[in-house]
Motif scaffolding. Sequence first.
Motif, short mmCIF file in Angstrom:
data_model
loop_
_atom_site.label_atom_id
_atom_site.label_comp_id
_atom_site.label_asym_id
_atom_site.label_seq_id
_atom_site.Cartn_x
_atom_site.Cartn_y
_atom_site.Cartn_z
N PHE A 40 0.88 -1.17 0.14
CA PHE A 40 0.09 -0.11 0.02
C PHE A 40 0.77 1.11 0.07
CE2 PHE A 40 -2.71 3.18 2.15
CZ PHE A 40 -4.04 3.03 1.67
N VAL A 41 0.74 2.00 -0.96
CA VAL A 41 1.47 3.14 -1.06
C VAL A 41 0.63 4.57 -1.38
CG1 VAL A 41 3.19 4.69 -2.30
CG2 VAL A 41 3.63 2.09 -1.80
N ASP A 42 0.33 5.35 -0.22
CA ASP A 42 -0.51 6.48 -0.32
C ASP A 42 0.67 7.63 -0.47
OD1 ASP A 42 -2.90 5.55 -0.90
OD2 ASP A 42 -3.62 6.14 1.16
N HIS A 43 0.48 8.68 -1.23
CA HIS A 43 1.24 9.75 -1.16
C HIS A 43 0.40 11.04 -1.39
CE1 HIS A 43 4.18 12.45 -4.01
NE2 HIS A 43 4.28 12.68 -2.79
N TYR A 44 0.77 11.95 -0.31
CA TYR A 44 -0.23 13.30 -0.13
C TYR A 44 0.55 14.53 0.04
CZ TYR A 44 0.74 12.04 4.84
OH TYR A 44 1.26 11.63 6.05
N GLY A 45 0.08 15.55 -0.27
CA GLY A 45 0.69 17.02 -0.40
C GLY A 45 1.57 17.33 -1.19
N PRO A 46 2.30 18.23 -0.85
CA PRO A 46 2.01 19.23 0.01
C PRO A 46 0.56 19.74 -0.04
CG PRO A 46 3.53 20.29 -1.52
CD PRO A 46 3.04 19.01 -1.96
N LEU A 71 6.83 11.51 7.03
CA LEU A 71 6.18 12.66 6.53
C LEU A 71 7.59 13.58 6.27
CD1 LEU A 71 4.35 14.23 9.71
CD2 LEU A 71 3.47 13.30 7.32
N PHE A 72 7.08 14.45 5.30
CA PHE A 72 8.26 15.67 4.49
C PHE A 72 8.17 16.93 5.40
CE2 PHE A 72 7.17 12.68 0.89
CZ PHE A 72 8.19 12.01 0.82
N THR A 73 6.54 17.27 5.66
CA THR A 73 6.23 18.37 6.09
C THR A 73 5.22 18.08 7.06
OG1 THR A 73 6.93 19.58 4.06
CG2 THR A 73 5.92 21.06 5.75
N THR A 113 0.51 23.94 9.01
CA THR A 113 -0.04 24.64 7.77
C THR A 113 0.10 23.76 6.50
OG1 THR A 113 1.97 25.62 7.69
CG2 THR A 113 0.36 26.48 8.88
N VAL A 114 1.04 22.72 6.45
CA VAL A 114 1.31 22.07 5.29
C VAL A 114 1.52 20.70 5.83
CG1 VAL A 114 2.69 21.64 3.35
CG2 VAL A 114 2.14 24.17 3.82
N LEU A 115 0.81 19.79 5.09
CA LEU A 115 0.90 18.33 5.51
C LEU A 115 1.53 17.58 3.89
CD1 LEU A 115 0.51 16.36 7.78
CD2 LEU A 115 -1.84 16.09 6.65
N HIS A 116 2.48 16.89 4.15
CA HIS A 116 3.21 16.15 2.92
C HIS A 116 3.93 15.01 3.44
CE1 HIS A 116 6.10 17.33 -0.60
NE2 HIS A 116 5.54 16.04 -0.74
N GLY A 117 3.56 13.80 2.94
CA GLY A 117 4.23 12.48 3.44
C GLY A 117 3.58 11.39 2.41
N VAL A 118 4.09 10.18 3.05
CA VAL A 118 3.60 8.89 2.56
C VAL A 118 2.98 8.30 3.72
CG1 VAL A 118 5.07 8.99 0.62
CG2 VAL A 118 5.86 8.08 2.62
N GLN A 119 2.12 7.33 3.50
CA GLN A 119 1.64 6.34 4.44
C GLN A 119 1.55 5.15 3.76
OE1 GLN A 119 -0.03 6.74 7.44
NE2 GLN A 119 -0.23 4.63 7.60
N LEU A 120 2.30 4.19 4.27
CA LEU A 120 2.49 2.86 3.54
C LEU A 120 2.15 1.58 4.36
CD1 LEU A 120 6.31 3.81 3.00
CD2 LEU A 120 4.80 4.39 1.20
N TRP A 121 1.99 0.48 3.74
CA TRP A 121 1.50 -0.70 4.42
C TRP A 121 2.55 -1.76 4.16
CZ3 TRP A 121 -4.59 -1.48 3.94
CH2 TRP A 121 -5.21 -0.37 4.64
N VAL A 122 2.85 -2.67 5.07
CA VAL A 122 3.69 -3.77 4.82
C VAL A 122 2.79 -4.87 5.08
CG1 VAL A 122 5.62 -5.12 5.60
CG2 VAL A 122 5.81 -2.57 5.40
N ALA A 123 2.60 -5.94 4.36
CA ALA A 123 1.93 -7.11 4.51
C ALA A 123 2.98 -8.17 5.39
CB ALA A 123 1.53 -8.11 3.19
N LEU A 124 2.08 -8.98 6.52
CA LEU A 124 2.93 -9.55 7.29
C LEU A 124 2.77 -10.89 6.67
CD1 LEU A 124 1.68 -8.55 10.86
CD2 LEU A 124 3.71 -8.27 9.89
N PRO A 125 3.48 -11.78 6.77
CA PRO A 125 3.72 -13.06 6.09
C PRO A 125 2.65 -14.20 6.82
CG PRO A 125 6.04 -12.77 7.30
CD PRO A 125 5.23 -11.46 7.25
N ASP A 126 2.34 -15.12 6.21
CA ASP A 126 1.35 -15.83 7.08
C ASP A 126 1.86 -16.42 8.52
OD1 ASP A 126 -1.32 -17.37 7.03
OD2 ASP A 126 -0.29 -19.12 6.72
#
Length: 306
Positions: A40-46, A71-73, A113-126
């Motif tokens: 999962f790769v979500d990228h947001y902002g600035p 986060l970047f900012t 005032t400015v939000l900028h970054g990524v939210q990532l997920w890592v799947a866990l192995p079984d």
Amino acid sequence: MSDTVEVLTARDVPLGGPRAMPVRRTLPQRARTLIGAWCFVDHYGPDDVARTGGMDVAPHPHTGLQTVSWLFTGEIEHRDSMGNHAMVRPGELNLMTGGHGIAHSEVSTPDTTVLHGVQLWVALPDRDRHTARDFQHYAPGPVHLDGAEVRVFLGTLAGATSPVRTFTPLLGAELLLAPRATVTLDVDGGFEHGVLVDQGAVTLSGTPLARAELGYVAPGDTTLTLTNETDAQARLILLGGPPFGEEIVMWWNFIGRTHQDIAEARQEWQDASARFGAVEGYPGDRLPAPALPHATITPRKNPTRH
Ligand code: MN
């Protein structure tokens, strides 16, 4: 071996919550589900918080995955059902292990005032997907290369190794490329890699990548060459890991292996089960799960290279 880079473009998705901050999602998508265990790769902002309202995600559950906030900012206030109350700040990794179950809320702070970054997920192995919930924090120091500055938050790159524990081998790093700079990085040939462009325009092993695009490189390459094609600094996120090798079922905030896994997790969240615990201190209600689809949720395909 592989010289070609597969370019994955983002789609705009409103993030959960009443004001629905928009994010650019490059994983998962039809062409690709996983890069290593990254799912999962979500990228947001600035993002101008005064205009969009910033991030306000009410308490919600996770299972079968880890979340990576970078986060970047700006600044995000994290609260979870282990009792952690942490501030996510630029250049600091916050890795939350959902395992069998966790709940958390994420709210950008009033000073942001400015939000900028990524939210990532890592799947866990079984074998580890029902592990105990956990929360780790790490602020990597910068590694200075000729033409680049690297912060390794997971795994090993450019001589730096993150101490943060993962359940499969992973690479996660932020790269700042000087104007017009070219860098060649030694990488693990057993890993597949993804390069997300946050800022600027680069070429990855000869393939142009625009802002918000994710370039995918299959296993087999032991170097990645990146060139900043602009007169300003470029910023990238480099992800990697060995091919995950398991099919996963993803729905809402849950990862399982079967529809039944998902249906059980959803019901337990709706029932406020101890599986997820309670988040203290969030000023509002928890997020209800959406209705399950009528059709059976099936594993996402992760096609091998075309
Ligand atoms: Mn979450």
